[in-house]
Each structure stands twice: as C-alpha cells, then as structure tokens.
Design a protein around this motif. Structure first.
Motif, PDB file in Angstrom:
ATOM      1  N   ILE A  33       0.857  -1.185   0.000  1.00  0.00           N
ATOM      2  CA  ILE A  33       0.000   0.000   0.000  1.00  0.00           C
ATOM      3  C   ILE A  33       0.891   1.231   0.000  1.00  0.00           C
ATOM      4  CG2 ILE A  33      -1.755   1.273   1.283  1.00  0.00           C
ATOM      5  CD1 ILE A  33      -2.547  -1.386   2.575  1.00  0.00           C
ATOM      6  N   PRO A  34       0.668   2.165  -0.900  1.00  0.00           N
ATOM      7  CA  PRO A  34       1.449   3.403  -0.869  1.00  0.00           C
ATOM      8  C   PRO A  34       1.129   4.194   0.402  1.00  0.00           C
ATOM      9  CG  PRO A  34       0.155   3.229  -2.901  1.00  0.00           C
ATOM     10  CD  PRO A  34      -0.249   2.108  -2.015  1.00  0.00           C
ATOM     11  N   PRO A  35       2.096   4.910   0.963  1.00  0.00           N
ATOM     12  CA  PRO A  35       1.865   5.666   2.193  1.00  0.00           C
ATOM     13  C   PRO A  35       0.674   6.620   2.105  1.00  0.00           C
ATOM     14  CG  PRO A  35       4.197   5.559   1.754  1.00  0.00           C
ATOM     15  CD  PRO A  35       3.505   4.950   0.568  1.00  0.00           C
ATOM     16  N   ALA A  36       0.482   7.273   0.978  1.00  0.00           N
ATOM     17  CA  ALA A  36      -0.638   8.215   0.852  1.00  0.00           C
ATOM     18  C   ALA A  36      -1.978   7.491   0.977  1.00  0.00           C
ATOM     19  CB  ALA A  36      -0.552   8.961  -0.469  1.00  0.00           C
ATOM     20  N   GLN A  37      -2.077   6.306   0.382  1.00  0.00           N
ATOM     21  CA  GLN A  37      -3.313   5.538   0.480  1.00  0.00           C
ATOM     22  C   GLN A  37      -3.527   5.059   1.910  1.00  0.00           C
ATOM     23  OE1 GLN A  37      -3.547   2.176  -2.168  1.00  0.00           O
ATOM     24  NE2 GLN A  37      -5.480   1.483  -1.335  1.00  0.00           N
ATOM     25  N   LEU A  38      -2.464   4.646   2.575  1.00  0.00           N
ATOM     26  CA  LEU A  38      -2.562   4.226   3.964  1.00  0.00           C
ATOM     27  C   LEU A  38      -3.062   5.371   4.827  1.00  0.00           C
ATOM     28  CD1 LEU A  38      -1.877   2.082   6.206  1.00  0.00           C
ATOM     29  CD2 LEU A  38       0.186   3.429   6.511  1.00  0.00           C
ATOM     30  N   ALA A  39      -2.477   6.552   4.637  1.00  0.00           N
ATOM     31  CA  ALA A  39      -2.902   7.712   5.418  1.00  0.00           C
ATOM     32  C   ALA A  39      -4.378   7.997   5.178  1.00  0.00           C
ATOM     33  CB  ALA A  39      -2.051   8.925   5.065  1.00  0.00           C
ATOM     34  N   GLN A  40      -4.801   7.857   3.944  1.00  0.00           N
ATOM     35  CA  GLN A  40      -6.197   8.110   3.599  1.00  0.00           C
ATOM     36  C   GLN A  40      -7.128   7.127   4.315  1.00  0.00           C
ATOM     37  OE1 GLN A  40      -7.055   7.409  -0.537  1.00  0.00           O
ATOM     38  NE2 GLN A  40      -8.831   8.759  -0.526  1.00  0.00           N
ATOM     39  N   ALA A  85      -0.365  16.049  -0.864  1.00  0.00           N
ATOM     40  CA  ALA A  85      -0.393  15.003  -1.896  1.00  0.00           C
ATOM     41  C   ALA A  85       0.573  13.867  -1.568  1.00  0.00           C
ATOM     42  CB  ALA A  85      -0.050  15.599  -3.248  1.00  0.00           C
ATOM     43  N   THR A  86       1.653  14.186  -0.867  1.00  0.00           N
ATOM     44  CA  THR A  86       2.609  13.149  -0.488  1.00  0.00           C
ATOM     45  C   THR A  86       2.680  13.064   1.033  1.00  0.00           C
ATOM     46  OG1 THR A  86       4.451  14.711  -0.480  1.00  0.00           O
ATOM     47  CG2 THR A  86       4.015  13.530  -2.536  1.00  0.00           C
ATOM     48  N   VAL A  87       3.064  11.912   1.521  1.00  0.00           N
ATOM     49  CA  VAL A  87       3.194  11.702   2.953  1.00  0.00           C
ATOM     50  C   VAL A  87       4.669  11.705   3.299  1.00  0.00           C
ATOM     51  CG1 VAL A  87       2.769  10.085   4.836  1.00  0.00           C
ATOM     52  CG2 VAL A  87       1.059  10.376   3.056  1.00  0.00           C
ATOM     53  N   ASP A  88       5.032  12.507   4.270  1.00  0.00           N
ATOM     54  CA  ASP A  88       6.411  12.604   4.718  1.00  0.00           C
ATOM     55  C   ASP A  88       6.784  11.320   5.458  1.00  0.00           C
ATOM     56  OD1 ASP A  88       8.921  13.612   5.466  1.00  0.00           O
ATOM     57  OD2 ASP A  88       8.101  14.488   7.299  1.00  0.00           O
ATOM     58  N   LEU A  89       7.856  10.667   5.033  1.00  0.00           N
ATOM     59  CA  LEU A  89       8.261   9.397   5.623  1.00  0.00           C
ATOM     60  C   LEU A  89       8.624   9.556   7.099  1.00  0.00           C
ATOM     61  CD1 LEU A  89       8.772   6.420   5.252  1.00  0.00           C
ATOM     62  CD2 LEU A  89      11.042   6.961   4.391  1.00  0.00           C
ATOM     63  N   THR A  90       9.270  10.654   7.444  1.00  0.00           N
ATOM     64  CA  THR A  90       9.634  10.887   8.843  1.00  0.00           C
ATOM     65  C   THR A  90       8.394  11.013   9.709  1.00  0.00           C
ATOM     66  OG1 THR A  90      11.618  12.026   8.096  1.00  0.00           O
ATOM     67  CG2 THR A  90      10.969  12.372  10.378  1.00  0.00           C
ATOM     68  N   ALA A  91       7.387  11.723   9.205  1.00  0.00           N
ATOM     69  CA  ALA A  91       6.135  11.879   9.957  1.00  0.00           C
ATOM     70  C   ALA A  91       5.435  10.534  10.106  1.00  0.00           C
ATOM     71  CB  ALA A  91       5.225  12.880   9.256  1.00  0.00           C
ATOM     72  N   LEU A  92       5.470   9.726   9.068  1.00  0.00           N
ATOM     73  CA  LEU A  92       4.836   8.413   9.131  1.00  0.00           C
ATOM     74  C   LEU A  92       5.560   7.501  10.116  1.00  0.00           C
ATOM     75  CD1 LEU A  92       2.501   6.793   7.946  1.00  0.00           C
ATOM     76  CD2 LEU A  92       4.040   6.018   6.142  1.00  0.00           C
ATOM     77  N   GLN A  93       6.889   7.568  10.140  1.00  0.00           N
ATOM     78  CA  GLN A  93       7.654   6.773  11.098  1.00  0.00           C
ATOM     79  C   GLN A  93       7.348   7.210  12.528  1.00  0.00           C
ATOM     80  OE1 GLN A  93      11.565   7.483   9.279  1.00  0.00           O
ATOM     81  NE2 GLN A  93      11.833   5.258   9.188  1.00  0.00           N
ATOM     82  N   SER A  94       7.284   8.509  12.760  1.00  0.00           N
ATOM     83  CA  SER A  94       6.964   9.025  14.087  1.00  0.00           C
ATOM     84  C   SER A  94       5.559   8.616  14.506  1.00  0.00           C
ATOM     85  CB  SER A  94       7.104  10.547  14.099  1.00  0.00           C
ATOM     86  OG  SER A  94       6.723  11.065  15.341  1.00  0.00           O
ATOM     87  N   PHE A  95       4.642   8.701  13.565  1.00  0.00           N
ATOM     88  CA  PHE A  95       3.265   8.276  13.809  1.00  0.00           C
ATOM     89  C   PHE A  95       3.244   6.814  14.239  1.00  0.00           C
ATOM     90  CE2 PHE A  95      -0.566   6.287  11.961  1.00  0.00           C
ATOM     91  CZ  PHE A  95      -1.565   7.033  12.558  1.00  0.00           C
ATOM     92  N   VAL A 130       0.426  -0.306   9.049  1.00  0.00           N
ATOM     93  CA  VAL A 130       1.250   0.908   9.053  1.00  0.00           C
ATOM     94  C   VAL A 130       2.727   0.530   9.136  1.00  0.00           C
ATOM     95  CG1 VAL A 130       1.813   3.014  10.334  1.00  0.00           C
ATOM     96  CG2 VAL A 130      -0.567   2.355  10.015  1.00  0.00           C
ATOM     97  N   GLN A 131       3.054  -0.435   9.992  1.00  0.00           N
ATOM     98  CA  GLN A 131       4.444  -0.863  10.142  1.00  0.00           C
ATOM     99  C   GLN A 131       4.990  -1.395   8.815  1.00  0.00           C
ATOM    100  OE1 GLN A 131       6.731  -0.643  12.672  1.00  0.00           O
ATOM    101  NE2 GLN A 131       8.102  -1.398  11.089  1.00  0.00           N
ATOM    102  N   GLU A 132       4.200  -2.185   8.114  1.00  0.00           N
ATOM    103  CA  GLU A 132       4.637  -2.743   6.832  1.00  0.00           C
ATOM    104  C   GLU A 132       4.855  -1.640   5.799  1.00  0.00           C
ATOM    105  OE1 GLU A 132       5.910  -5.673   4.257  1.00  0.00           O
ATOM    106  OE2 GLU A 132       5.512  -5.814   6.391  1.00  0.00           O
ATOM    107  N   VAL A 133       3.963  -0.679   5.776  1.00  0.00           N
ATOM    108  CA  VAL A 133       4.106   0.435   4.829  1.00  0.00           C
ATOM    109  C   VAL A 133       5.360   1.237   5.148  1.00  0.00           C
ATOM    110  CG1 VAL A 133       3.079   2.611   4.057  1.00  0.00           C
ATOM    111  CG2 VAL A 133       1.677   0.565   4.239  1.00  0.00           C
ATOM    112  N   VAL A 134       5.607   1.486   6.423  1.00  0.00           N
ATOM    113  CA  VAL A 134       6.805   2.228   6.827  1.00  0.00           C
ATOM    114  C   VAL A 134       8.053   1.452   6.422  1.00  0.00           C
ATOM    115  CG1 VAL A 134       8.151   3.014   8.819  1.00  0.00           C
ATOM    116  CG2 VAL A 134       5.713   3.518   8.689  1.00  0.00           C
TER     117      VAL A 134
END
Length: 145
Positions: A33-40, A85-95, A130-134
């Motif tokens: 799953i792309p990070p943007a789709q996961l966030a959505q 439009a894009t998800v910041d990888l650092t923010a996703l990791q922190s999340f 989320v862990q897999e996407v990260v």
C-alpha cells in the motif's frame, strides 16, 4: 486407561503433524500500500479517536498522564495525516513508533471510551499495516539513493 488414551492422542498428533508436513503452502503476496493511500484509510480512524479523547467527555475519562499523552501525539498524527499530496516518511515513522503505541495504550486503559472494543480492534488491526508500509517505504527510499 489414561496410558492408552495418551498413546492414542500421541498417535493422532503424529498423524496430524505428518499430514501437515506433506501439505505445501504457497506464499501469498500482499500488495504494498502506498503511504498516501494508507494515510487516507487509517487517518480518519485515528483522528476520530483523538477527537473523542480530546472532547470534554473524553478528557473526563483520562488521567492527567493520559491527557498529556493525547496532547503529545496530536501533532504527530496531524503531521502524518496532513492533506498533502505526499506523505512525509519521517512523519509516518513518528506516527507509527510514537503515536500508535500511545494511542493503543490509552484506548486499552479506558474501557469507558464509547465503542472502546471496536476502536481498540481497529487500531490493533491498523498498526501492523502501518508498520509494513513504513518498512517498505524506508526500503524504497534507501534503494532510490
């Protein structure tokens, strides 16, 4: 009699285990799953949980430490769930590493949260995704360098 039953049970177990060894399992490929789709997909659930916990009735259920934890994870959730439009990888990791465990701990500790079992289940099911996407996003970023 007990000895006979134990021998029968051991024989059945041996048959089952030998049958399992003969079965060949095919690996299942799970689409990434792309990070943007996961966030959505995940962000509305997490943001709704935070809204409940931040409401006056939600705050009444929490201890001071839990209220502080909710306040500390809000910026991380906001950063990961920004409408960009894009998800910041650092923010996703922190999340994933900070916000998710704190939110799970809070929801698990407060059974008076409305629909607490469903909320907890949704969070528990979302965290491995989320862990897999990260993990995949980090690997892709390293490969691109």
């Amino acid at each position: 009699m007990k000895r006979v039953l134990s021998l029968v049970a051991a024989g059945i177990l041996a048959l089952v285990l030998s049958a399992c060894g003969a079965v060949q399992l095919k690996p299942v490929s799970i689409p990434v799953i792309p990070p943007a789709q996961l966030a959505q997909q995940v962000c509305p659930i997490v943001q709704a949980d935070l809204d409940i916990l931040s409401s006056a009735s939600g705050l009444a259920l929490l201890t001071a430490a839990q209220q502080s934890a909710v306040d500390s994870i809000k910026p991380k959730v906001s950063a990961a769930c920004a409408a960009a439009a894009t998800v910041d990888l650092t923010a996703l990791q922190s999340f994933n590493s900070d916000a998710f465990p704190a939110l799970l701990a809070i929801v698990a500790a407060v059974p008076a949260i409305p629909n607490q079992p469903a909320v907890l289940l949704a969070l528990q099911l979302a965290q491995p995704i989320v862990q897999e996407v990260v993990t995949n996003a980090v690997a892709a970023a390293k490969a691109a360098q």
